[in-house]
Design a protein around this motif. Structure first.
Motif, PDB file in Angstrom:
ATOM      1  N   ALA A   1      -4.339  -7.399   4.410  1.00  0.00           N
ATOM      2  CA  ALA A   1      -3.252  -6.695   3.901  1.00  0.00           C
ATOM      3  C   ALA A   1      -2.156  -7.554   4.127  1.00  0.00           C
ATOM      4  O   ALA A   1      -2.072  -8.170   4.864  1.00  0.00           O
ATOM      5  N   ILE A   2      -1.093  -7.324   3.122  1.00  0.00           N
ATOM      6  CA  ILE A   2       0.290  -7.994   3.091  1.00  0.00           C
ATOM      7  C   ILE A   2       1.392  -7.028   3.839  1.00  0.00           C
ATOM      8  O   ILE A   2       2.583  -7.549   3.787  1.00  0.00           O
ATOM      9  N   VAL A   3       1.015  -6.121   4.496  1.00  0.00           N
ATOM     10  CA  VAL A   3       2.016  -5.391   5.035  1.00  0.00           C
ATOM     11  C   VAL A   3       2.599  -6.105   6.243  1.00  0.00           C
ATOM     12  O   VAL A   3       1.958  -6.496   7.023  1.00  0.00           O
ATOM     13  N   PRO A   4       3.871  -6.257   6.537  1.00  0.00           N
ATOM     14  CA  PRO A   4       4.470  -6.985   7.623  1.00  0.00           C
ATOM     15  C   PRO A   4       4.099  -6.329   9.157  1.00  0.00           C
ATOM     16  O   PRO A   4       3.946  -5.012   9.112  1.00  0.00           O
ATOM     17  N   GLY A   5       3.758  -7.153   9.898  1.00  0.00           N
ATOM     18  CA  GLY A   5       3.209  -6.695  11.317  1.00  0.00           C
ATOM     19  C   GLY A   5       1.692  -6.683  11.119  1.00  0.00           C
ATOM     20  O   GLY A   5       0.910  -6.345  12.059  1.00  0.00           O
ATOM     21  N   TRP A   6       0.920  -6.830   9.936  1.00  0.00           N
ATOM     22  CA  TRP A   6      -0.318  -6.750   9.745  1.00  0.00           C
ATOM     23  C   TRP A   6      -1.096  -8.148   9.522  1.00  0.00           C
ATOM     24  O   TRP A   6      -1.903  -8.612   9.721  1.00  0.00           O
TER      25      TRP A   6
ATOM     26  N   LEU B   1     -12.951  -2.884   3.640  1.00  0.00           N
ATOM     27  CA  LEU B   1     -13.423  -1.669   4.183  1.00  0.00           C
ATOM     28  C   LEU B   1     -15.091  -1.715   3.960  1.00  0.00           C
ATOM     29  O   LEU B   1     -15.516  -0.978   4.668  1.00  0.00           O
ATOM     30  N   MET B   2     -15.379  -2.361   2.842  1.00  0.00           N
ATOM     31  CA  MET B   2     -16.978  -2.563   2.608  1.00  0.00           C
ATOM     32  C   MET B   2     -17.282  -3.380   3.506  1.00  0.00           C
ATOM     33  O   MET B   2     -18.509  -2.853   4.241  1.00  0.00           O
ATOM     34  N   TRP B   3     -16.834  -4.536   4.022  1.00  0.00           N
ATOM     35  CA  TRP B   3     -17.169  -5.069   5.391  1.00  0.00           C
ATOM     36  C   TRP B   3     -17.319  -4.481   6.515  1.00  0.00           C
ATOM     37  O   TRP B   3     -18.534  -4.517   7.168  1.00  0.00           O
ATOM     38  N   ASP B   4     -16.225  -3.622   6.500  1.00  0.00           N
ATOM     39  CA  ASP B   4     -16.196  -2.656   7.890  1.00  0.00           C
ATOM     40  C   ASP B   4     -17.522  -1.711   7.728  1.00  0.00           C
ATOM     41  O   ASP B   4     -18.197  -1.381   8.965  1.00  0.00           O
TER      42      ASP B   4
ATOM     43  N   ALA C   1     -10.450  -6.242  12.289  1.00  0.00           N
ATOM     44  CA  ALA C   1      -8.958  -6.722  12.370  1.00  0.00           C
ATOM     45  C   ALA C   1      -8.755  -7.224  10.879  1.00  0.00           C
ATOM     46  O   ALA C   1      -7.631  -7.112  10.534  1.00  0.00           O
ATOM     47  N   PHE C   2      -9.851  -7.619  10.134  1.00  0.00           N
ATOM     48  CA  PHE C   2      -9.487  -8.127   8.761  1.00  0.00           C
ATOM     49  C   PHE C   2      -9.037  -6.797   7.908  1.00  0.00           C
ATOM     50  O   PHE C   2      -8.162  -7.049   7.107  1.00  0.00           O
ATOM     51  N   ASP C   3      -9.465  -5.643   8.470  1.00  0.00           N
ATOM     52  CA  ASP C   3      -8.908  -4.556   7.575  1.00  0.00           C
ATOM     53  C   ASP C   3      -7.112  -4.502   7.593  1.00  0.00           C
ATOM     54  O   ASP C   3      -6.709  -3.831   6.579  1.00  0.00           O
ATOM     55  N   PHE C   4      -6.739  -5.154   8.578  1.00  0.00           N
ATOM     56  CA  PHE C   4      -5.324  -5.149   8.739  1.00  0.00           C
ATOM     57  C   PHE C   4      -4.807  -6.411   8.131  1.00  0.00           C
ATOM     58  O   PHE C   4      -3.974  -6.566   7.288  1.00  0.00           O
TER      59      PHE C   4
ATOM     60  N   LEU D   1       3.341   0.512   8.803  1.00  0.00           N
ATOM     61  CA  LEU D   1       3.189   1.254   7.767  1.00  0.00           C
ATOM     62  C   LEU D   1       4.551   2.190   7.571  1.00  0.00           C
ATOM     63  O   LEU D   1       4.929   2.332   6.310  1.00  0.00           O
ATOM     64  N   SER D   2       5.140   2.754   8.491  1.00  0.00           N
ATOM     65  CA  SER D   2       6.188   3.532   8.174  1.00  0.00           C
ATOM     66  C   SER D   2       7.536   2.829   7.707  1.00  0.00           C
ATOM     67  O   SER D   2       8.252   3.521   6.802  1.00  0.00           O
ATOM     68  N   ARG D   3       7.562   1.626   8.014  1.00  0.00           N
ATOM     69  CA  ARG D   3       8.644   0.870   7.356  1.00  0.00           C
ATOM     70  C   ARG D   3       8.173  -0.457   6.709  1.00  0.00           C
ATOM     71  O   ARG D   3       8.177  -1.445   7.545  1.00  0.00           O
ATOM     72  N   ASP D   4       7.928  -0.450   5.519  1.00  0.00           N
ATOM     73  CA  ASP D   4       7.279  -1.812   4.837  1.00  0.00           C
ATOM     74  C   ASP D   4       8.523  -2.404   4.112  1.00  0.00           C
ATOM     75  O   ASP D   4       9.829  -2.728   4.698  1.00  0.00           O
ATOM     76  N   TYR D   5       8.092  -2.954   2.936  1.00  0.00           N
ATOM     77  CA  TYR D   5       9.376  -3.763   2.241  1.00  0.00           C
ATOM     78  C   TYR D   5      10.406  -2.966   1.770  1.00  0.00           C
ATOM     79  O   TYR D   5      11.585  -3.380   1.990  1.00  0.00           O
ATOM     80  N   LEU D   6      10.442  -1.803   1.206  1.00  0.00           N
ATOM     81  CA  LEU D   6      11.351  -0.992   0.380  1.00  0.00           C
ATOM     82  C   LEU D   6      11.862   0.409   1.311  1.00  0.00           C
ATOM     83  O   LEU D   6      11.105   1.203   1.498  1.00  0.00           O
ATOM     84  N   PRO D   7      13.231  -0.090   1.702  1.00  0.00           N
ATOM     85  CA  PRO D   7      13.606   1.139   2.465  1.00  0.00           C
ATOM     86  C   PRO D   7      13.624   2.473   1.601  1.00  0.00           C
ATOM     87  O   PRO D   7      13.364   3.691   2.287  1.00  0.00           O
TER      88      PRO D   7
END
Lengths: 485, 179
Positions: free
Chosen positions: A279-284, A191-194, A273-276, A425-431
């Motif tokens: 991170a370790i969110v699936p899909g990002w 975010l700082m790079w951004d 793109a690095f912003d995403f 974001l709406s569905r990551d690791y934990l249901p």
């Protein structure tokens, strides 16, 4: 005064050549330096000479009455700016709770719109910088308003992270300034790079645009009849007089600036793109993101240039300067960028499956068949299926259809960012932590408000500054005079 | 030096760039040094005709970019290692790969600023007034006319002879430029 010399006898009567070909000695310029010159003549149709091309473009600013569509368009855009002001004021009063964001989806419309707007900006810099370096003559009639588009798009983009901070009055915490608290920014954060990337991008785009404008501002200064415009344009042109030594430094600086801006464009969207992907969110968490985001940026940017240039040339009758071949070229660039984006989608899907990671695999199924599945299929339709029409020459040469296609791509690229941000974001690791995201009226008001801001700024730009680079059109005439005879 | 002191120079008007380049070359070869062409767009070969070949622009931009790179990296190093070190699980403080993006941005930023400010400074701009603006016809230098100015400061300058020389180069008209 220049006014009395408007139709001076000096302008050659023979149309196609910018001046009499009979000149003492062989022309020392031109030969060999312009590889693509053979085709350049077609990018400027009609009979023009230095004087008439100058008058044609400067008339839009100086003498021509604004068409009624200008007033209507500006009124609509201005109403949307008022909506934006309302939305922002209400946001400051109530806080970002009035947006649809919740805890799994902490990034909603704000980031979708931010990435979309930044991407749109990129085509402007690409047109002006890369095509300049590649000596593509056709850039000349579109680079000016494409650069203006960049500036205004970046301005719209910049609003969103600021508003999203929640307490925008503290945005300066991002800047590394000596504070008594001794707290410094975390430079390892994307975010700082951004922050650095977008502010550098905005500054460099502004410089590039302004430097390109200086000689044209001098033209307007010398051609304006009113005292007030003369003073303003005179102030802005800084006393430019077209001296040969000035031009030599100017061209060198402009070319190197283009060389600096080119990697800058790539870096900005890579960092977005690095912003995403950091991170370790699936899909990002994907290494294809940086190049794929850059391609997407070019895609949406060229779509926006087409969206602007088609009505612009129709309203102001600039068909001679922004020709069908320009539209054709832009459509081709758009098609090529679209194919890269399609490759990105395929790779995302393939790697999601091939990784064997159950979270990635679920993310893909959810993206296609989950509650937001329709956005994914609309995205495929808008960004991959429908733009395939661009393969047909007849469609590329049909301005109204091209306009519709460009709008479709704009929508598609916005949907792409929505799919990436919200669906992941709406569905990551934990249901147990899953939740749906629904944008509120305030979200939509802010988004459409920035659209209005963008259009309003463009309208003002069209009214106050030359939309096409005048001195570069004269240069184009000079360079192509050999071929046109 | 027969010119009256209030004269800035003589200004010759041409209607095409080739003539101007030719005129600039012959005037230069006649020994004049304080000459300058004024054109509506860059004309290839014109600076060379007056033996103006090198600008310092690339050097200025390079220095700006190097300054930006060093300053950007030094800032991050100083903040992350000296001023505000954060120990995250014993990871190194000097994580140089994470500092590259911002270093790159500051390099471009300072290079571009140096380019624009350097270009203006070397061109001695902004300069809102200039004696040439006293000639009404000079306003066409930003439209479709090409001008060559021989300044009165030139040691060879002499009003009748210089005027004669300029007229011989095929000028449409030769103007006196009042100071």
């Amino acid at each position: 005064m220049s006014k009395s010399k408007d139709n001076a006898p000096g302008s050659p009567p023979e149309g196609s050549s910018p001046h009499d070909a009979a000149s003492p000695g062989s022309p020392p310029h031109g030969a060999g330096a312009h590889g693509s010159g053979a085709h350049a003549g077609k990018f400027l149709t009609g009979d023009y000479n230095y004087g008439s091309v100058t008058d044609k473009i400067s008339a839009v600013v100086l003498t021509q009455e604004s068409p009624r569509s200008w007033y209507v368009g500006f009124a609509i855009a201005f109403a949307l700016v008022m909506l934006l002001l309302w939305a922002v004021t209400w946001l400051f009063v109530k806080g970002i709770g009035i947006w649809g964001i919740n805890i799994p989806v902490g990034w909603g419309f704000a980031i979708v719109n931010f990435v979309w707007w930044v991407g749109i900006g990129h085509a402007g810099t690409l047109i002006s910088a890369i095509l300049l370096l590649l000596r593509q003559h056709w850039r000349t009639s579109i680079n000016r308003f494409a650069e203006a588009m960049t500036l205004f798009a970046v301005a719209c983009a910049g609003l969103f992270p600021l508003l999203h901070l929640g307490r925008p009055e503290y945005f300066y915490y991002l800047a590394p300034y000596p504070a008594t608290t001794g707290v410094w920014p975390q430079f390892r954060s994307p975010l700082m790079w951004d922050f650095f990337a977008v502010s550098t991008y905005a500054t460099v785009s502004l410089l590039f645009w302004y430097v390109g404008l200086i000689p044209d501002l001098a033209t307007l200064r010398d051609r304006a009849t009113g005292k007030f415009p003369r003073i303003i344009y005179g102030f802005l042109s800084m006393g430019w007089r077209g001296s040969a030594r000035h031009w030599a430094r100017y061209q060198k600086a402009y070319l190197i600036l283009a060389g600096l801006a080119t990697p800058l464009v790539v870096s900005v969207h890579t960092i977005v793109a690095f912003d995403f992907s950091v991170a370790i969110v699936p899909g990002w968490h994907s290494t294809i993101f940086p190049p794929y985001f850059v391609a997407g940026a070019i895609y949406s940017g060229f779509a926006m240039v087409l969206t602007i240039s088609i009505p612009l040339r129709a309203v102001y009758g600039l068909h001679d300067l922004v020709t069908d071949r320009h539209l054709d070229n832009m459509a081709k660039v758009m098609l090529a960028a679209g194919m890269v984006v399609a490759y990105g989608y395929i790779m995302e899907t393939f790697i999601g499956w091939y990784s064997g990671n159950q979270f990635e695999q679920y993310m893909l199924l959810n993206r296609m068949f989950g509650p937001y599945g329709w956005t994914y299929w609309m995205l495929i339709a808008c960004n991959i299926a429908i733009p395939q029409l661009l393969w047909f020459r007849r469609i590329r040469y049909c301005a109204p259809l091209l306009f519709v296609l460009a709008l479709v791509v704009n929508v598609g690229m916005w949907l792409e960012r929505f799919v990436i941000v919200v669906v992941s974001l709406s569905r990551d690791y934990l249901p147990s932590s899953w939740d749906q995201y629904t944008p509120t009226f305030s979200d939509w008001a802010t988004f459409f408000g920035t659209l209005g801001l963008f259009v309003a700024l463009l309208f003002l730009f069209i009214r106050l500054l030359p939309v096409i680079s005048i001195f570069e059109m004269r240069e184009l005439l000079e360079e192509t005079k050999g071929e046109s005879e | 030096m027969t010119a009256p002191p209030q004269l800035y120079g003589l200004l010759a008007e041409y209607d095409n760039p080739d003539q101007l380049v030719e005129a600039a070359r012959s005037t230069y070869q006649a020994g004049y040094r304080r000459i300058e062409g004024y054109t509506p767009m860059p004309v290839e070969g014109l600076p060379e005709a007056m033996e103006f070949r090198r600008t310092r622009m690339p050097l200025v931009i390079l220095l700006g970019a190097i300054f930006g790179a060093i300053a950007g990296y030094a800032l991050q190093y100083w903040v992350a290692v000296i001023a505000y070190p954060i120990n995250v699980g014993g990871r190194p403080l000097h994580t140089w790969p994470a500092f590259i993006p911002i270093t790159f941005e500051t390099t471009i930023l300072c290079g571009s600023l140096a380019g624009v400010l350097g270009m203006l400074a070397l061109n001695r701009l902004p300069r809102p007034h200039h004696p040439l603006f006293n000639v009404a016809e000079f306003s066409r230098a930003t439209r479709d006319r090409f001008f060559l100015c021989v300044e009165a400061r030139d040691p060879l300058f002499s009003l009748p002879e210089t005027r004669e020389l300029l007229q011989q180069t095929g000028a449409l008209e030769v103007f006196d430029v009042p100071q």
